[in-house]
Design a protein around this motif. Structure first.
Motif, PDB file in Angstrom:
ATOM      1  N   SER A  11     -21.976 -33.008   3.986  1.00 63.58           N
ATOM      2  CA  SER A  11     -20.849 -32.753   4.890  1.00 63.58           C
ATOM      3  C   SER A  11     -21.305 -32.679   6.343  1.00 63.58           C
ATOM      4  CB  SER A  11     -20.178 -31.428   4.513  1.00 63.58           C
ATOM      5  OG  SER A  11     -19.719 -31.457   3.189  1.00 63.58           O
ATOM      6  N   GLY A  12     -20.596 -33.390   7.222  1.00 62.23           N
ATOM      7  CA  GLY A  12     -20.882 -33.351   8.645  1.00 62.23           C
ATOM      8  C   GLY A  12     -22.079 -34.164   9.080  1.00 62.23           C
TER       9      GLY A  12
ATOM     10  N   ARG B 176     -30.029 -30.907   5.228  1.00 62.26           N
ATOM     11  CA  ARG B 176     -28.583 -31.149   5.324  1.00 62.26           C
ATOM     12  C   ARG B 176     -27.796 -29.919   4.874  1.00 62.26           C
ATOM     13  NH1 ARG B 176     -31.109 -34.907   6.969  1.00 62.26           N
ATOM     14  NH2 ARG B 176     -30.964 -33.443   8.704  1.00 62.26           N
ATOM     15  N   LEU B 177     -28.283 -29.245   3.840  1.00 63.31           N
ATOM     16  CA  LEU B 177     -27.581 -28.058   3.354  1.00 63.31           C
ATOM     17  C   LEU B 177     -27.582 -26.957   4.407  1.00 63.31           C
ATOM     18  CD1 LEU B 177     -27.693 -26.521  -0.148  1.00 63.31           C
ATOM     19  CD2 LEU B 177     -28.145 -25.047   1.790  1.00 63.31           C
ATOM     20  N   VAL B 178     -28.733 -26.726   5.041  1.00 58.11           N
ATOM     21  CA  VAL B 178     -28.832 -25.666   6.051  1.00 58.11           C
ATOM     22  C   VAL B 178     -27.946 -25.987   7.249  1.00 58.11           C
ATOM     23  CG1 VAL B 178     -30.395 -24.572   7.705  1.00 58.11           C
ATOM     24  CG2 VAL B 178     -31.106 -24.887   5.326  1.00 58.11           C
ATOM     25  N   GLU B 179     -27.927 -27.253   7.681  1.00 59.95           N
ATOM     26  CA  GLU B 179     -27.063 -27.640   8.796  1.00 59.95           C
ATOM     27  C   GLU B 179     -25.600 -27.325   8.492  1.00 59.95           C
ATOM     28  OE1 GLU B 179     -29.776 -31.473  10.278  1.00 59.95           O
ATOM     29  OE2 GLU B 179     -27.872 -31.775   9.216  1.00 59.95           O
TER      30      GLU B 179
ATOM     31  N   GLU C 109     -31.698 -40.434   2.050  1.00 57.90           N
ATOM     32  CA  GLU C 109     -30.827 -40.317   3.222  1.00 57.90           C
ATOM     33  C   GLU C 109     -30.907 -41.550   4.116  1.00 57.90           C
ATOM     34  OE1 GLU C 109     -30.743 -35.448   3.408  1.00 57.90           O
ATOM     35  OE2 GLU C 109     -31.520 -36.559   5.118  1.00 57.90           O
ATOM     36  N   ARG C 110     -32.065 -42.201   4.149  1.00 56.74           N
ATOM     37  CA  ARG C 110     -32.140 -43.444   4.920  1.00 56.74           C
ATOM     38  C   ARG C 110     -31.221 -44.513   4.319  1.00 56.74           C
ATOM     39  NH1 ARG C 110     -37.103 -41.345   6.606  1.00 56.74           N
ATOM     40  NH2 ARG C 110     -38.100 -41.434   4.570  1.00 56.74           N
ATOM     41  N   GLU C 111     -31.192 -44.588   2.972  1.00 55.25           N
ATOM     42  CA  GLU C 111     -30.311 -45.552   2.318  1.00 55.25           C
ATOM     43  C   GLU C 111     -28.839 -45.170   2.493  1.00 55.25           C
ATOM     44  OE1 GLU C 111     -31.055 -48.646   0.278  1.00 55.25           O
ATOM     45  OE2 GLU C 111     -32.379 -48.258   1.983  1.00 55.25           O
TER      46      GLU C 111
ATOM     47  N   VAL D  41     -12.642 -29.241  -1.858  1.00 52.30           N
ATOM     48  CA  VAL D  41     -13.835 -30.087  -1.793  1.00 52.30           C
ATOM     49  C   VAL D  41     -15.034 -29.301  -2.313  1.00 52.30           C
ATOM     50  CG1 VAL D  41     -15.403 -31.330  -0.248  1.00 52.30           C
ATOM     51  CG2 VAL D  41     -12.939 -31.380   0.161  1.00 52.30           C
ATOM     52  N   VAL D  42     -15.876 -29.965  -3.124  1.00 47.16           N
ATOM     53  CA  VAL D  42     -17.159 -29.407  -3.553  1.00 47.16           C
ATOM     54  C   VAL D  42     -18.260 -30.120  -2.775  1.00 47.16           C
ATOM     55  CG1 VAL D  42     -18.786 -29.123  -5.458  1.00 47.16           C
ATOM     56  CG2 VAL D  42     -16.332 -28.850  -5.862  1.00 47.16           C
ATOM     57  N   PRO D  43     -19.087 -29.393  -2.012  1.00 49.30           N
ATOM     58  CA  PRO D  43     -20.159 -30.041  -1.252  1.00 49.30           C
ATOM     59  C   PRO D  43     -21.448 -30.155  -2.067  1.00 49.30           C
ATOM     60  CG  PRO D  43     -20.003 -27.745  -0.614  1.00 49.30           C
ATOM     61  CD  PRO D  43     -18.951 -27.964  -1.673  1.00 49.30           C
ATOM     62  N   VAL D  44     -22.149 -31.270  -1.908  1.00 48.25           N
ATOM     63  CA  VAL D  44     -23.511 -31.423  -2.421  1.00 48.25           C
ATOM     64  C   VAL D  44     -24.356 -32.030  -1.304  1.00 48.25           C
ATOM     65  CG1 VAL D  44     -22.759 -31.734  -4.810  1.00 48.25           C
ATOM     66  CG2 VAL D  44     -23.161 -33.743  -3.382  1.00 48.25           C
TER      67      VAL D  44
END
Length: 432
Positions: free
Chosen positions: A281-282, A244-247, A180-182, A235-238
């Motif tokens: 997402s988001g 990130r998923l919980v958010e 996620e930093r990258e 859209v398919v989210p990953v």
């Protein structure tokens, strides 16, 4: 001293359910669940080559404990490796009812998730069943012999504990890992190449519905892709972390169940050429990949994965060794000549009859999208099949029998995708 049981976590829906029954002290429910389950039967490392070459038949793996012979079975490939060690990479999947029907010896016991000799493992869901009880459970009666008074059910114990306080959500974005930093750096600099290269080598969390079979993977028919509509597009989210998923789930009011798999596998089996892929997402460490980019990206990601594996590639059997040599020499004719005479693994449904052949009406011709084309997948070892599509029942015809009975020229034939011994053949070329 910590044990495997202390760190053990369920890796399948079956193991989740068994864990709950053990916690509740509900033995009858445990055995009822086992009766309807599909179990993993290990293939000893020294028998793999013989089975793939058609020179040896599957046999029951056994070990002796306290003067009794036990047949070893497991609730998942992960449980098998925890109990037998990392050298056990190959297995068959067999339904409990079939085990009962073909039980080899009335004096033998069935051992579920039991460690092998010399392995320091103790899974909390292990069980040992005498042969008469195996038959009883298979017939639908999971009531074990019982003496004394049963302990309090888990629900009663759970009600005695207060719910742990939850951490308040953080207002400022914090990357959960190096990936996620990258991605954050790539998004801030609008660097599309860095964004995609970072994702290509990582694993992602793919949302699934509650109660999904944990062994399901995108490369199997019927996989439940989760989608949402955004500005008229599907859209398919990953996600790249549970945070990130919980958010995103809280914002959308959706569930938080997921499976974890390589990003390249998600792309390989993309189900619809019009769907978009949304990463985180988001989140500031996120972005959307357009539908028209996905087929080329999927091919590139698989090629990249195969290249990374090449230097340390370990063939799982003699056939794979010969295929690898031919691939390194770029000897296409030699590659397919070797393959044509080999037995291959074809994923199948749990109720597919053993011994079925490609010319039979019930043969599992079940195409899935691979790089955007309907394809039949085959594998030369359990290792590559498990890495591609997860644990699955399989059958082992020869490739020659398959191409002779090939039913549809619109289907591609795909071998060992994402490995140094992969190959794709268009359907109109298969029979030739």
């Amino acid at each position: 001293m910590a044990t495997v049981a202390d760190a053990w976590r369920p890796t399948s829906e079956l193991e989740h359910r068994l864990q709950e029954t053990v916690r509740a002290g509900d033995q009858e429910s445990y055995f009822r669940i086992i009766a309807d389950s599909e179990l993993v039967v290990p293939v000893p490392p020294d028998r793999v080559d013989g089975m793939l070459a058609g020179e040896a038949q599957p046999s029951w793996p056994t070990q002796e404990e306290d003067g009794r012979v036990h047949v070893l079975v497991y609730t998942s490939a992960s449980a098998m490796r925890a109990c037998l060690g990392p050298s056990y990479q190959h297995f068959m999947t067999v339904r409990f009812g079939e085990i009962a029907e073909t039980w080899p010896d009335n004096r033998w016991w069935l051992a579920i998730d039991v460690p092998g000799h010399g392995v320091r493992a103790a899974l909390p869901i292990e069980a040992r069943l005498p042969s008469w009880f195996v038959r009883q459970v298979a017939e639908g009666d999971g009531r074990p012999p019982q003496v004394g008074r049963a302990s309090a059910p888990w629900e009663e114990l759970r009600d005695q504990h207060r719910e742990l306080p939850r951490e308040s959500p953080r207002q400022e974005f914090q990357p959960a890992n190096d990936v996620e930093r990258e991605l954050l750096r790539a998004a801030a600099n609008n660097d599309h190449d860095l964004f995609l290269q970072t994702l290509a080598g990582t694993e992602v969390l793919l949302p699934v519905p509650d109660e999904t079979d944990y062994s399901m993977r995108p490369g199997r028919p019927g996989f439940p892709w989760q989608t949402r509509e955004v500005d008229g597009s599907t859209v398919v989210p990953v996600f790249t972390s549970p945070e990130r998923l919980v958010e995103a789930a809280r914002a959308a009011g959706t569930g938080t169940e997921f499976i974890k798999l390589p990003f390249s596998v998600t792309l390989r089996y993309w189900p619809d050429h019009e769907w978009l892929l949304a990463v985180n997402s988001g989140s500031p460490a996120g972005g959307t990949i357009l539908a028209q980019q996905l087929p080329g990206l999927a091919t590139w990601a698989d090629q990249r994965a195969a290249q990374r594996m090449t230097n340390g590639f370990e063939p799982q059997n003699d056939i794979e060794g010969r295929l690898f040599d031919a691939a390194r020499r770029r000897d296409t004719d030699g590659f397919f000549t070797t393959l044509l005479g080999a037995q291959v693994l074809v994923p199948a449904d749990p109720d597919t009859p053993w011994g079925i052949v490609p010319g039979d009406a019930g043969f599992p011709w079940r195409p899935v999208p691979v790089h955007g084309r309907a394809s039949i997948q085959i594998f030369t070892s359990l290792k590559w099949m498990n890495e591609a599509i997860g644990s699955s029942r399989f059958i082992m015809p020869t490739l020659l029998d398959m191409v002779s009975a090939w039913p549809d020229t619109e289907w591609n034939l795909v071998l060992n995708p994402g490995t140094p011994i992969d190959a794709t053949m268009p359907g109109d070329k298969v029979r030739s």
